[in-house]
Design a protein around this motif. Structure first.
Motif, PDB file in Angstrom:
ATOM      1  N   GLU A   1     -36.730  62.582   4.406  1.00  0.00           N
ATOM      2  CA  GLU A   1     -36.411  63.464   3.288  1.00  0.00           C
ATOM      3  C   GLU A   1     -34.946  63.873   3.419  1.00  0.00           C
TER       4      GLU A   1
ATOM      5  N   LYS B   1     -34.140  62.730  -7.183  1.00  0.00           N
ATOM      6  CA  LYS B   1     -34.459  64.057  -7.717  1.00  0.00           C
ATOM      7  C   LYS B   1     -33.157  64.828  -7.864  1.00  0.00           C
ATOM      8  N   CYS B   2     -32.725  65.066  -9.096  1.00  0.00           N
ATOM      9  CA  CYS B   2     -31.470  65.766  -9.357  1.00  0.00           C
ATOM     10  C   CYS B   2     -31.732  67.253  -9.580  1.00  0.00           C
ATOM     11  N   ILE B   3     -30.931  68.086  -8.925  1.00  0.00           N
ATOM     12  CA  ILE B   3     -31.098  69.529  -8.989  1.00  0.00           C
ATOM     13  C   ILE B   3     -29.783  70.161  -9.429  1.00  0.00           C
TER      14      ILE B   3
ATOM     15  N   TYR C   1     -39.750  71.190  -5.266  1.00  0.00           N
ATOM     16  CA  TYR C   1     -39.830  70.077  -4.334  1.00  0.00           C
ATOM     17  C   TYR C   1     -40.974  70.341  -3.374  1.00  0.00           C
TER      18      TYR C   1
ATOM     19  N   LEU D   1     -31.243  65.409   1.532  1.00  0.00           N
ATOM     20  CA  LEU D   1     -30.584  66.198   0.489  1.00  0.00           C
ATOM     21  C   LEU D   1     -29.086  65.944   0.539  1.00  0.00           C
TER      22      LEU D   1
ATOM     23  N   CYS E   1     -32.982  63.934  -2.628  1.00  0.00           N
ATOM     24  CA  CYS E   1     -32.604  64.944  -3.623  1.00  0.00           C
ATOM     25  C   CYS E   1     -31.089  64.991  -3.727  1.00  0.00           C
TER      26      CYS E   1
ATOM     27  N   PHE F   1     -35.840  74.337  -6.155  1.00  0.00           N
ATOM     28  CA  PHE F   1     -36.041  72.952  -5.734  1.00  0.00           C
ATOM     29  C   PHE F   1     -37.150  72.251  -6.507  1.00  0.00           C
TER      30      PHE F   1
END
Length: 289
Positions: A119, A168-170, A184, A121, A144, A182
């Motif tokens: 995972e 996954k765009c934040i 998430y 980021l 992310c 998130f």
């Protein structure tokens, strides 16, 4: 008009500013983008003709290059880590030094990590070049990408589709981490990576005009008084959101390497490692939670 004549005009106008080899590289990119051909075509057929409409495309590009507009913005795309990325004025142009950061992450975790689904980021994703390259090259990685600019995230989403990865765009400001939503499954990451703004105002004189005049200052510059602002926030965020033994990676200002080593240690990171880029400059750092 003969294509060879257009090439000669590029050299007569631009060589003094850019040098012959770089002008050749510009022309090669434009050949591929506008005509779908390689330079060998000019060698094989020195009388290769283009239409007036095609000629105008090249002349428009020439005029933009005269104003130092980056070739990547002119054609709207670039290559990074063997992948194709769309770029525009809302995103920084990905650089070779950042490819080295991506390569460091991939090689480090392909060797030592048996986690079937890392995972990850990426903070300050821009084009998504770091996040997408990691998603593409690390099997089953769940990635992310965070950015304060919704315009940049639009490009990141396009690039994710272009390179056939799930991203996954934040939308959020890392300077206000408590406000980031998130949505998430887990906030515990194996890897957090960031290439945040790090060029101090005092270093603007070292920046090339094509960067200074066209690339987004929001993604480039920090104040002289608080140059590690983003790094401090991200270190604190990473301590809360990395798994134990998770790794934090940064691209850094070459002049602030010692300060960055101390910063990571102050925030409790261990096994801090500094790495030079292909130009021999202190450019990357990592620490383990």
């Amino acid at each position: 008009m003969k294509l060879k004549s257009i090439l000669n005009k590029f050299h007569s106008v631009l060589d003094d500013e850019y040098g012959k080899e770089e002008v050749n590289s510009f022309f090669d990119l434009l050949l591929d983008y506008y005509l779908g051909i390689k330079r060998i075509q000019l060698v094989l057929d020195s009388n290769y003709m283009v239409t007036s409409a095609q000629e105008q495309l090249f002349l428009n590009a020439l005029n933009k290059l005269k104003t130092h507009k980056p070739i990547q913005y002119i054609i709207g795309e670039t290559e990074f880590y063997g992948l194709s990325f769309k770029v525009n004025e809302h995103t920084l142009i990905p650089r070779p030094e950042t490819e080295e950061l991506v390569d460091w992450i991939i090689k480090s975790h392909s060797k030592i990590n048996r986690n079937p689904q890392l995972e990850i980021l990426d903070i300050g994703t821009g084009t998504g070049c770091i996040a997408i390259s990691l998603a593409k090259k690390i099997p089953k990685a769940k990635v992310c990408a965070l950015d304060v600019s919704e315009d940049a995230l639009k490009i990141a989403r396009v690039n994710a589709d272009l390179n056939e990865v799930v991203l996954k765009c934040i939308h959020g400001n890392i300077l206000n981490p408590s406000e980031i939503g998130f949505n998430y499954e887990s906030k515990n990451f194996d890897i957090i990576v960031s290439n945040p703004p790090y060029v101090r105002d005092l270093e603007k004189a070292e920046i090339q005009p094509n960067v200074l005049e066209y690339e987004p200052h929001l993604a480039l510059f920090v104040t002289d008084e608080n140059p590690l602002q983003f790094y401090k926030i991200i270190c604190g965020f990473a301590q809360l959101n990395l798994k134990n033994e998770g790794v934090l990676y940064f691209e850094i200002n070459e002049y602030l390497a010692e300060e960055m080593i101390q910063l990571l240690k102050d925030y409790g990171f261990k096994n801090v490692e500094l790495k030079k880029d292909l130009f021999g400059k202190d450019r990357m750092i990592k620490g383990v939670k």
